[in-house]
Design a protein around this motif. Structure first.
Motif, PDB file in Angstrom:
ATOM      1  N   ARG A 256      41.719  36.849  37.342  1.00 23.98           N
ATOM      2  CA  ARG A 256      40.755  36.366  36.358  1.00 23.98           C
ATOM      3  C   ARG A 256      39.712  35.473  37.033  1.00 23.98           C
ATOM      4  O   ARG A 256      38.519  35.600  36.784  1.00 23.98           O
TER       5      ARG A 256
ATOM      6  N   LYS B 297      37.320  37.674  39.147  1.00 20.88           N
ATOM      7  CA  LYS B 297      36.358  38.379  38.292  1.00 20.88           C
ATOM      8  C   LYS B 297      35.321  37.409  37.730  1.00 20.88           C
ATOM      9  O   LYS B 297      34.133  37.730  37.671  1.00 20.88           O
ATOM     10  N   SER B 298      35.766  36.241  37.331  1.00 21.32           N
ATOM     11  CA  SER B 298      34.861  35.235  36.791  1.00 21.32           C
ATOM     12  C   SER B 298      33.838  34.806  37.840  1.00 21.32           C
ATOM     13  O   SER B 298      32.636  34.741  37.558  1.00 21.32           O
TER      14      SER B 298
ATOM     15  N   GLU C 148      30.322  40.200  29.308  1.00 20.46           N
ATOM     16  CA  GLU C 148      31.561  40.448  30.057  1.00 20.46           C
ATOM     17  C   GLU C 148      32.285  39.140  30.357  1.00 20.46           C
ATOM     18  O   GLU C 148      33.509  39.036  30.238  1.00 20.46           O
TER      19      GLU C 148
ATOM     20  N   LEU D  58      35.998  37.769  29.152  1.00 23.99           N
ATOM     21  CA  LEU D  58      37.001  37.399  30.151  1.00 23.99           C
ATOM     22  C   LEU D  58      37.569  36.012  29.884  1.00 23.99           C
ATOM     23  O   LEU D  58      38.757  35.774  30.070  1.00 23.99           O
TER      24      LEU D  58
END
Length: 59
Positions: A25, A28-29, A54, A58
């Motif tokens: 996570r 991706k962040s 997006e 998330l």
């Protein structure tokens, strides 16, 4: 004693899964933040809106 060992192994597996999920996570962040910065720099409003959506999903 065997039941205790199985419980420990299950808990250890769950802990490892939580750590991995958090790492993914965060990766991706961070990636989305960089891409959002690039979209802002290039004044690409469509990409900015898509990427921020997006990111919101998330987080």
């Amino acid at each position: 004693m065997d039941k205790m060992k199985v419980t420990y192994e299950v808990m250890l597996g769950l802990s490892a899964e939580l750590v991995l999920d958090e790492a993914l996570r965060r990766y991706k962040s961070d990636k989305l933040y960089r891409e959002i910065d690039e979209a802002l720099a290039s004044k690409d409003e469509v990409a900015f809106r898509t990427l921020t959506d997006e990111l919101k999903a998330l987080i």
